[in-house]
Design an enzyme around this catalytic site. Structure first.
Site, PDB file in Angstrom:
ATOM      1  N   ASN A 107       0.879  -1.172   0.000  1.00 52.98           N
ATOM      2  CA  ASN A 107       0.000   0.000   0.000  1.00 52.98           C
ATOM      3  C   ASN A 107       0.915   1.221   0.000  1.00 52.98           C
ATOM      4  O   ASN A 107       1.464   1.592   1.033  1.00 52.98           O
ATOM      5  CB  ASN A 107      -0.885  -0.021   1.255  1.00 52.98           C
ATOM      6  CG  ASN A 107      -1.683   1.263   1.426  1.00 52.98           C
ATOM      7  OD1 ASN A 107      -1.761   2.078   0.504  1.00 52.98           O
ATOM      8  ND2 ASN A 107      -2.278   1.445   2.595  1.00 52.98           N
ATOM      9  N   LYS A 155       0.207   4.223  -0.357  1.00 55.70           N
ATOM     10  CA  LYS A 155      -0.438   5.436   0.180  1.00 55.70           C
ATOM     11  C   LYS A 155      -0.151   6.614  -0.758  1.00 55.70           C
ATOM     12  O   LYS A 155      -0.067   6.416  -1.972  1.00 55.70           O
ATOM     13  CB  LYS A 155       0.035   5.697   1.612  1.00 55.70           C
ATOM     14  CG  LYS A 155      -0.122   4.449   2.489  1.00 55.70           C
ATOM     15  CD  LYS A 155       0.008   4.730   3.960  1.00 55.70           C
ATOM     16  CE  LYS A 155      -0.135   3.418   4.716  1.00 55.70           C
ATOM     17  NZ  LYS A 155      -0.202   3.572   6.153  1.00 55.70           N
ATOM     18  N   HIS A 185      -9.594   1.488   4.502  1.00 51.49           N
ATOM     19  CA  HIS A 185      -8.342   1.658   5.256  1.00 51.49           C
ATOM     20  C   HIS A 185      -8.603   2.593   6.433  1.00 51.49           C
ATOM     21  O   HIS A 185      -9.398   3.531   6.319  1.00 51.49           O
ATOM     22  CB  HIS A 185      -7.250   2.223   4.336  1.00 51.49           C
ATOM     23  CG  HIS A 185      -5.903   2.200   4.985  1.00 51.49           C
ATOM     24  ND1 HIS A 185      -5.509   3.170   5.863  1.00 51.49           N
ATOM     25  CD2 HIS A 185      -4.902   1.306   4.925  1.00 51.49           C
ATOM     26  CE1 HIS A 185      -4.297   2.869   6.310  1.00 51.49           C
ATOM     27  NE2 HIS A 185      -3.903   1.748   5.749  1.00 51.49           N
ATOM     28  N   GLU A 245      -7.043   4.999   7.536  1.00 52.66           N
ATOM     29  CA  GLU A 245      -6.839   6.429   7.228  1.00 52.66           C
ATOM     30  C   GLU A 245      -8.072   7.004   6.539  1.00 52.66           C
ATOM     31  O   GLU A 245      -8.425   8.165   6.740  1.00 52.66           O
ATOM     32  CB  GLU A 245      -5.567   6.596   6.378  1.00 52.66           C
ATOM     33  CG  GLU A 245      -4.310   6.404   7.237  1.00 52.66           C
ATOM     34  CD  GLU A 245      -3.126   5.798   6.520  1.00 52.66           C
ATOM     35  OE1 GLU A 245      -3.061   5.840   5.279  1.00 52.66           O
ATOM     36  OE2 GLU A 245      -2.239   5.256   7.223  1.00 52.66           O
ATOM     37  N   GLU A 292      -5.822  -4.631  10.396  1.00 50.09           N
ATOM     38  CA  GLU A 292      -4.794  -3.616  10.604  1.00 50.09           C
ATOM     39  C   GLU A 292      -5.102  -2.840  11.891  1.00 50.09           C
ATOM     40  O   GLU A 292      -5.876  -1.874  11.862  1.00 50.09           O
ATOM     41  CB  GLU A 292      -4.763  -2.643   9.428  1.00 50.09           C
ATOM     42  CG  GLU A 292      -4.416  -3.279   8.105  1.00 50.09           C
ATOM     43  CD  GLU A 292      -3.769  -2.265   7.163  1.00 50.09           C
ATOM     44  OE1 GLU A 292      -2.642  -2.520   6.729  1.00 50.09           O
ATOM     45  OE2 GLU A 292      -4.376  -1.222   6.886  1.00 50.09           O
ATOM     46  N   GLY A 296       2.095   2.441  10.683  1.00 43.81           N
ATOM     47  CA  GLY A 296       3.059   3.521  10.527  1.00 43.81           C
ATOM     48  C   GLY A 296       3.742   3.928  11.816  1.00 43.81           C
ATOM     49  O   GLY A 296       4.419   4.960  11.866  1.00 43.81           O
ATOM     50  N   SER A 298       2.970  -1.946  10.415  1.00 40.31           N
ATOM     51  CA  SER A 298       4.414  -2.030  10.681  1.00 40.31           C
ATOM     52  C   SER A 298       4.988  -3.420  10.423  1.00 40.31           C
ATOM     53  O   SER A 298       5.920  -3.846  11.093  1.00 40.31           O
ATOM     54  CB  SER A 298       4.741  -1.567  12.108  1.00 40.31           C
ATOM     55  OG  SER A 298       4.386  -0.199  12.274  1.00 40.31           O
ATOM     56  N   GLY A 307       4.908   1.314   4.787  1.00 43.24           N
ATOM     57  CA  GLY A 307       6.276   1.842   4.687  1.00 43.24           C
ATOM     58  C   GLY A 307       7.268   0.905   4.005  1.00 43.24           C
ATOM     59  O   GLY A 307       8.020   1.323   3.112  1.00 43.24           O
TER      60      GLY A 307
HETATM   61  P1  PGA Z   1       2.584   0.411   7.636  1.00 45.16           P
HETATM   62  O1  PGA Z   1       1.161   0.633   6.940  1.00 45.16           O
HETATM   63  O2  PGA Z   1       3.123  -0.896   7.115  1.00 45.16           O
HETATM   64  O3  PGA Z   1       3.416   1.575   7.226  1.00 45.16           O
HETATM   65  O4  PGA Z   1       2.340   0.349   9.107  1.00 45.16           O
HETATM   66  C1  PGA Z   1       0.279  -0.436   6.701  1.00 45.16           C
HETATM   67  C2  PGA Z   1      -0.997   0.085   6.111  1.00 45.16           C
HETATM   68  O5  PGA Z   1      -1.440   1.180   6.494  1.00 45.16           O
HETATM   69  O6  PGA Z   1      -1.598  -0.578   5.241  1.00 45.16           O
END
Ligand code: PGA
Length: 248
Positions: A9, A11, A94, A96, A166, A172, A211, A233
């Site tokens: 992802n 983002k 998601h 977010e 998640e 993140g 993460s 990330g």
């Molecule tokens: P992250 O994000 O691996 O940076 O924690 C995962 C996601 O939001 O899908």
């Protein structure tokens, strides 16, 4: 036996130059990857990724969609537009989108419906905040998010849905859920699906996200109910992403 799926992802992180380098890097290391590999790109880069992955095993996805097919929705993108660029998947719900853009479970369910109707496979994201976890509400939050979708589209279409657990507190932040914490919620999600249809529950892929990185992917994906990862990330670095694609 469920197949392992590793989805990146990206983002809102991309440029024409970085996409070119990242895809070239992933393509150069695909030998020996047994997982299904998927990259979810920002809308303007779908076309570029589509042409870069031609003939490869990498699959393309988007990160959001509008529930309408077309019309006066300035700034929005429909499922059919996403499909037009060769994408087969789309991330829906998601955290977010839920927290920053106010997407409720009802809206998320409508988005799942719109993607399925267009022939896209939604990656349905669910997960609790830190406050909800500390308040002992993890299971009720996740159940509400999943049940909203089951109520709208029915359990039988879950054979075309990928679920991603998640935990919001792990996204993140560098704080990953322990394999035990993640496995326990994954098992809960599978039991919830199983209350509706046991066969569907056993075949629906449930990915972990939050993460996940090259260092912790193996032990997470080794858990019996964790079928891969949704990676933020670490999906922006070809080497790290490939390492995760080879885990499990
Ligand atoms: P992250 O994000 O691996 O940076 O924690 C995962 C996601 O939001 O899908």
């Amino acid at each position: 036996m469920r197949k392992t799926i590793v989805a990146g992802n990206w983002k809102m992180n991309a440029s024409k130059e970085s996409v070119k380098k990242l895809i070239a890097g992933i393509l150069s290391g695909m030998d020996g990857v047994k997982s299904e590999v998927l990259v979810c790109a920002p809308f303007p880069y779908l076309s570029q990724v589509e042409s870069l992955i031609v003939g490869s095993e990498i699959r393309l996805g988007a990160q959001n969609l509008n529930i309408n097919e077309s019309g006066a929705f300035t700034g929005e993108v429909s499922a059919s537009m996403i499909k037009d660029f060769g994408a087969k998947h789309v991330i829906v719900g998601h955290s977010e989108r839920r927290s920053i853009y106010g997407e409720t479970s009802a809206i998320v369910a409508e988005k799942v419906k719109a993607s399925l109707e267009a022939g896209l496979t939604p990656l349905l994201c669910v997960g609790e905040s830190l406050e909800q976890r500390e308040g002992g509400k993890t299971e009720s939050v996740v159940a509400e998010q999943i049940n909203a979708v089951i109520e709208l589209v029915g359990i039988n279409v879950f054979n075309n849905i990928i679920v991603a657990y998640e935990p919001v507190w792990a996204i993140g932040t560098g704080v990953t859920a322990s394999p035990e914490q993640a496995q326990s919620v994954h098992l809960f999600i599978r039991s919830l699906l199983g209350e509706n249809n046991e066969t569907i529950a056993q075949t629906t892929p449930i990915l972990y996200g939050g993460s996940m990185n090259a260092g912790n992917a193996n032990e997470l994906i080794a858990c019996p109910d964790i079928d891969g990862g949704l990676i933020g990330g670490a999906a922006l670095k070809a080497e790290d992403f490939l390492h995760i694609c080879k885990a499990g």
